[in-house]
Design an enzyme around this catalytic site. Structure first.
Site, mmCIF file in Angstrom:
data_model
loop_
_atom_site.group_PDB
_atom_site.id
_atom_site.type_symbol
_atom_site.label_atom_id
_atom_site.label_comp_id
_atom_site.label_asym_id
_atom_site.label_seq_id
_atom_site.Cartn_x
_atom_site.Cartn_y
_atom_site.Cartn_z
ATOM 1 N N LYS A 1 -2.713 15.151 -10.199
ATOM 2 C CA LYS A 1 -1.698 15.031 -11.243
ATOM 3 C C LYS A 1 -0.962 16.354 -11.477
ATOM 4 O O LYS A 1 0.243 16.352 -11.767
ATOM 5 C CB LYS A 1 -2.332 14.519 -12.542
ATOM 6 C CG LYS A 1 -2.934 13.120 -12.436
ATOM 7 C CD LYS A 1 -1.924 12.089 -11.956
ATOM 8 C CE LYS A 1 -2.500 10.693 -11.943
ATOM 9 N NZ LYS A 1 -1.524 9.684 -11.452
ATOM 10 N N TYR B 1 -8.947 14.574 -9.510
ATOM 11 C CA TYR B 1 -7.933 13.733 -10.147
ATOM 12 C C TYR B 1 -6.909 14.625 -10.851
ATOM 13 O O TYR B 1 -5.692 14.428 -10.713
ATOM 14 C CB TYR B 1 -8.595 12.782 -11.142
ATOM 15 C CG TYR B 1 -7.625 11.960 -11.964
ATOM 16 C CD1 TYR B 1 -6.992 10.843 -11.422
ATOM 17 C CD2 TYR B 1 -7.346 12.299 -13.288
ATOM 18 C CE1 TYR B 1 -6.099 10.096 -12.183
ATOM 19 C CE2 TYR B 1 -6.465 11.548 -14.049
ATOM 20 C CZ TYR B 1 -5.839 10.455 -13.489
ATOM 21 O OH TYR B 1 -4.952 9.717 -14.236
ATOM 22 N N ASP C 1 0.878 -1.164 0.000
ATOM 23 C CA ASP C 1 0.000 0.000 0.000
ATOM 24 C C ASP C 1 0.919 1.220 0.000
ATOM 25 O O ASP C 1 1.588 1.498 1.002
ATOM 26 C CB ASP C 1 -0.886 -0.013 1.257
ATOM 27 C CG ASP C 1 -1.807 1.196 1.348
ATOM 28 O OD1 ASP C 1 -1.616 2.154 0.581
ATOM 29 O OD2 ASP C 1 -2.720 1.177 2.198
ATOM 30 N N THR D 1 -8.204 0.831 -20.894
ATOM 31 C CA THR D 1 -7.648 -0.250 -20.077
ATOM 32 C C THR D 1 -8.738 -1.101 -19.445
ATOM 33 O O THR D 1 -8.444 -2.066 -18.744
ATOM 34 C CB THR D 1 -6.766 0.315 -18.956
ATOM 35 O OG1 THR D 1 -7.568 1.124 -18.086
ATOM 36 C CG2 THR D 1 -5.635 1.143 -19.532
ATOM 37 N N SER E 1 1.627 10.197 -14.713
ATOM 38 C CA SER E 1 0.839 11.413 -14.642
ATOM 39 C C SER E 1 -0.326 11.260 -15.615
ATOM 40 O O SER E 1 -0.894 10.171 -15.750
ATOM 41 C CB SER E 1 1.711 12.633 -14.965
ATOM 42 O OG SER E 1 0.984 13.820 -14.814
ATOM 43 N N ASN F 1 3.046 3.854 -10.612
ATOM 44 C CA ASN F 1 1.779 3.832 -11.318
ATOM 45 C C ASN F 1 0.545 3.777 -10.430
ATOM 46 O O ASN F 1 -0.549 4.127 -10.865
ATOM 47 C CB ASN F 1 1.791 2.613 -12.268
ATOM 48 C CG ASN F 1 0.415 2.266 -12.797
ATOM 49 O OD1 ASN F 1 -0.082 2.915 -13.707
ATOM 50 N ND2 ASN F 1 -0.199 1.235 -12.227
#
Length: 278
Positions: free
Chosen positions: A157, A153, A58, A189, A139, A85
């Site tokens: 970034k 979000y 974590d 993805t 990023s 990531n």
């Protein structure tokens, strides 16, 4: 590139999973870290421990990050590339998104990434002989331009971009540590239905997410990860690495707007110099 040793965070799905698989297929060794190691049981049965080490991690817990890097060094002797990531996303307008969702997102996307970054730099410098390594930060083009409905979000970034640029500038060139901000656009993805959703706000029109969920207009993540793998083999990798035609368009448009504003209002900075008090 073959023979390098990778440490990948958030390797259970998305770019993290694909990067783990890509590096392994190219003959590299990988330390795959994730919150639930059982998600990689299939890969663990396919590759021996001499090529793949799976660790529970974590990234928001600094002590776990330290232990994971120590275990990786003990197992493989060094780490050459860290693919930072691990992350999440929150969907919803800034107004009305619960504090706990936005704060948890910053804890993971920013502070978790910082935990990994500082530990990676220390390892590249202190444990690798000869010193050196490559830190790749996940990023986003949303870290260059703020997008509606994913504002927090974008905020994580944006913050990661600033911290990483400063980190790269702080590194002594003799340490031979390279840093890259990976700034992808929309890649399908399969994870776009995941993440956290803020409660609908009555003042805002609810967006149509059908195109996002079926991948319409998005890029192929397998091809994208191969491009990242090739970039990681460069002798002098870039600090910024936009990926995907939408990312190129987003970043180009932002750069043009910044330049236009700079030129239009340049005169407003005339005469602002502090007068000498001597």
């Amino acid at each position: 590139m073959a023979g390098k040793i990778w440490l990948v965070t958030g390797s259970s799905s998305g770019f993290g999973r694909l990067m783990t698989e890509t590096a392994l297929k190219h003959g590299d060794k990988v330390v795959a870290t994730l919150r639930k190691p059982e998600a990689l049981s299939e890969l663990s049965s396919e590759y021996p421990s001499s090529q793949l080490l799976v660790l529970k991690l974590d990234v928001t817990k600094r002590d776990e990050v330290k232990k994971a890097f120590s275990a990786a060094h003990a197992h493989f002797g060094r780490i050459d590339v860290v693919f930072n990531n691990a992350g999440n996303i929150v969907f919803g307008p800034i107004e009305g998104t619960p504090d706990h969702l936005s704060r948890e997102l910053f804890e993971l996307n920013l502070w978790g990434a910082v935990n990994v970054s500082s530990t990676a730099v220390e390892g590249f410098r202190e444990y690798n002989k000869p010193a050196g390594g490559h830190l790749i930060q996940m990023s986003s083009h949303a870290g260059i331009t703020g997008f509606p409905r994913v504002g927090f979000y974008s905020g994580t970034k944006f913050a990661l971009e600033g911290v990483t640029e400063a980190l790269a500038a702080e590194l002594d060139p003799t340490w031979n540590i390279k840093v890259t901000l990976l700034e992808p656009g929309s890649f399908y993805t399969g994870g776009h239905g995941r993440g956290d959703f803020a409660p609908p706000h009555p003042a805002y029109k609810q967006p149509d997410v059908s195109k996002m969920l079926n991948g319409e207009g998005m890029s192929d993540p397998v091809k994208g990860v191969e491009a990242v793998y090739r970039m990681a083999s460069l002798h002098n990798p870039p600090l910024h690495f936009p990926l995907g035609k939408d990312a190129l368009a987003t970043i180009s448009a932002k750069a043009k707007k910044l330049l236009a504003a700079t030129e239009e209002y340049a005169g407003w900075s005339e005469g602002l110099e502090l007068e000498s008090k001597l």
